[in-house]
Design a protein around this motif. Structure first.
Motif, short mmCIF file in Angstrom:
data_model
loop_
_atom_site.label_atom_id
_atom_site.label_comp_id
_atom_site.label_asym_id
_atom_site.label_seq_id
_atom_site.Cartn_x
_atom_site.Cartn_y
_atom_site.Cartn_z
N LEU A 30 -27.54 -74.09 -5.36
CA LEU A 30 -28.57 -75.13 -5.29
C LEU A 30 -29.83 -74.59 -4.60
N THR A 31 -29.64 -73.81 -3.56
CA THR A 31 -30.79 -73.22 -2.88
C THR A 31 -31.59 -72.34 -3.82
N ARG A 32 -30.91 -71.56 -4.65
CA ARG A 32 -31.60 -70.69 -5.61
C ARG A 32 -32.37 -71.50 -6.66
N LEU A 33 -31.91 -72.74 -6.90
CA LEU A 33 -32.62 -73.61 -7.84
C LEU A 33 -33.81 -74.32 -7.19
N GLY A 34 -34.06 -74.03 -5.91
CA GLY A 34 -35.19 -74.64 -5.22
C GLY A 34 -34.88 -75.96 -4.56
N ILE A 35 -33.60 -76.24 -4.34
CA ILE A 35 -33.16 -77.52 -3.77
C ILE A 35 -32.86 -77.33 -2.29
N GLU A 36 -33.35 -78.24 -1.47
CA GLU A 36 -33.09 -78.20 -0.02
C GLU A 36 -31.75 -78.87 0.27
N VAL A 37 -30.85 -78.16 0.90
CA VAL A 37 -29.56 -78.73 1.30
C VAL A 37 -29.38 -78.55 2.80
N THR A 38 -28.58 -79.45 3.40
CA THR A 38 -28.33 -79.40 4.84
C THR A 38 -27.13 -78.51 5.13
N PRO A 39 -26.93 -78.11 6.40
CA PRO A 39 -25.70 -77.39 6.75
C PRO A 39 -24.47 -78.20 6.34
N ARG A 40 -23.39 -77.52 5.96
CA ARG A 40 -22.29 -78.20 5.28
C ARG A 40 -20.98 -78.04 6.04
N GLU A 41 -20.38 -79.18 6.46
CA GLU A 41 -19.07 -79.15 7.10
C GLU A 41 -18.13 -80.23 6.56
N GLY A 42 -18.46 -80.77 5.39
CA GLY A 42 -17.57 -81.70 4.69
C GLY A 42 -17.17 -81.09 3.35
N ASN A 43 -16.58 -81.91 2.49
CA ASN A 43 -16.24 -81.43 1.15
C ASN A 43 -17.30 -81.90 0.15
N PHE A 44 -18.55 -81.81 0.57
CA PHE A 44 -19.69 -82.23 -0.25
C PHE A 44 -20.94 -81.50 0.23
N VAL A 45 -21.98 -81.62 -0.58
CA VAL A 45 -23.28 -81.03 -0.26
C VAL A 45 -24.33 -82.13 -0.36
N TRP A 46 -25.24 -82.17 0.60
CA TRP A 46 -26.31 -83.18 0.61
C TRP A 46 -27.61 -82.54 0.13
N TRP A 47 -28.06 -83.00 -1.02
CA TRP A 47 -29.28 -82.53 -1.66
C TRP A 47 -30.41 -83.42 -1.15
N ARG A 48 -31.26 -82.84 -0.32
CA ARG A 48 -32.26 -83.65 0.36
C ARG A 48 -33.58 -83.75 -0.40
#
Length: 351
Positions: free
Chosen positions: A278-296
């Motif tokens: 997602l980061t390579r696609l230009g999407i900002e994500v938060t640090p991840r400690e669950g079984n999901f990713v938050w696309w901000r």
């Protein structure tokens, strides 16, 4: 007179919690409700089959789940009398709120976080106040609301997937006058936890078997707290809030820690790959400690992307928080599901 006139005013005024979409036709790839993409332990299936084979279903289940509590207590090194069982951790959160919050009381939680906390306060006829996380997803110091009857901290947090360190949570517990619930529904995907704080008189730690143990369809959760608190919670809970099959499934799941470790490792590997992609696609994500990713944030409208993905038969969770903005919460699915999501996102974002 309308039929709804007999409903309590605070209930009529509520928007109510809206669960994630649950299509029943199987046509969608579901990455919207943080379900585990892998099946539960084979021990769970065997335990449920054994319960079905006898005559146990005609009898009421153990109202306090003694066998489960003993298993959990041994695993967690806590007093079994300090464990409260629930029909999912949401049931446990409801019991705690009903027990601690008076009508007209005050419930507080950080934001953005689990939307159910507001609903629990409103059902109780209590006020609800939100405290924004800092820019780096920490709790503000000093904590600005000290007179609350109950404070919720989801740790790891949803939707952000971020985690507050145990020292900061301990300082919060010391500062509060009322109860503190540390909601650890996603803790098995994190590197830290706050279970030791459950030994404090005003702290309740809640956990779920829906995510890491792949038992979302069974509905089982539990809380760990001072046994004196649990004795009071027992007065409030439904007499038989967990059925025979869920109790057997939950106990068997806890007993297979080797299976949990293997499944967890697979999910964490996929989570890392998803976040990097997602980061390579230009999407900002938060640090991840669950079984999901938050696309901000991205250069494309978040809701528009959600709708485009849904048209391609993939469900993610669109969430919009007052005063904060919107984002997409994406469950870590199987590698094949994530490959398909990334393929479709590449097409959408290229336009």
């Amino acid at each position: 007179m309308n039929s709804t006139d007999i409903i309590r005013g605070n209930v009529r005024a509520m928007a109510g919690y809206v669960p994630g979409e649950q299509p029943q036709d199987g046509a969608f790839i579901k990455l919207n409700t943080n379900e585990n993409p892998y099946p539960p332990s084979p021990r769970v299936v065997a335990a449920v089959q054994a319960a079905l084979a006898g005559d146990r279903l005609r009898k009421y289940p153990d109202p306090t789940g003694r066998a489960f509590r003993q298993t959990a207590a041994r695993l967690l090194d806590v007093d079994p009398d300090g464990i409260l069982i629930g029909n999912g951790s949401d049931d446990v959160l409801t019991i705690v709120t009903r027990s601690l919050v008076p009508e007209g009381g005050l419930v507080v939680s950080p934001t953005p976080s689990y939307l159910l906390y507001r609903s629990l306060a409103e059902i109780q006829g209590a006020r609800y106040q939100q405290v924004p996380y800092t820019a780096d997803w920490r709790l503000p110091q000093p904590w600005p609301v000290r007179g609350a009857n109950l404070t919720f901290i989801a740790n790891p947090n949803s939707p952000s997937g971020t985690c507050v360190n145990a020292e900061d949570v301990a300082r919060l517990a010391e500062a509060l006058d009322g109860g503190l619930v540390i909601d650890e529904a996603y803790v098995d995907f994190a590197e830290r936890h706050c279970l030791s704080l459950s030994r404090r008189a005003k702290v309740v730690v809640t956990r779920s078997l829906s995510k890491s143990y792949a038992l979302a369809g069974v509905r089982f959760g539990y809380a760990v707290a001072d046994p004196a608190l649990v004795r009071e919670f027992l007065k409030v809970k439904d007499s038989y809030n967990c059925d025979t099959l869920s109790l057997e499934a939950a106990r068997a799941a806890l007993e297979d820690q080797e299976y949990l470790s293997a499944t967890r490792a697979r999910i964490l590997r996929t989570r890392s790959r998803l976040g990097a992609s997602l980061t390579r696609l230009g999407i900002e994500v938060t640090p991840r400690e669950g079984n999901f990713v938050w696309w901000r944030r991205t250069y494309r409208a978040v809701k528009q992307t959600y709708e485009e993905v849904k048209r391609r038969q993939i469900l993610v969770r669109y969430m919009n928080y007052e005063g904060y903005g919107d984002g997409l919460r994406i469950t870590v699915g199987s590698d094949a599901e994530i490959d398909r999501l990334l393929e479709e996102l590449g097409k959408i974002l290229a336009v």
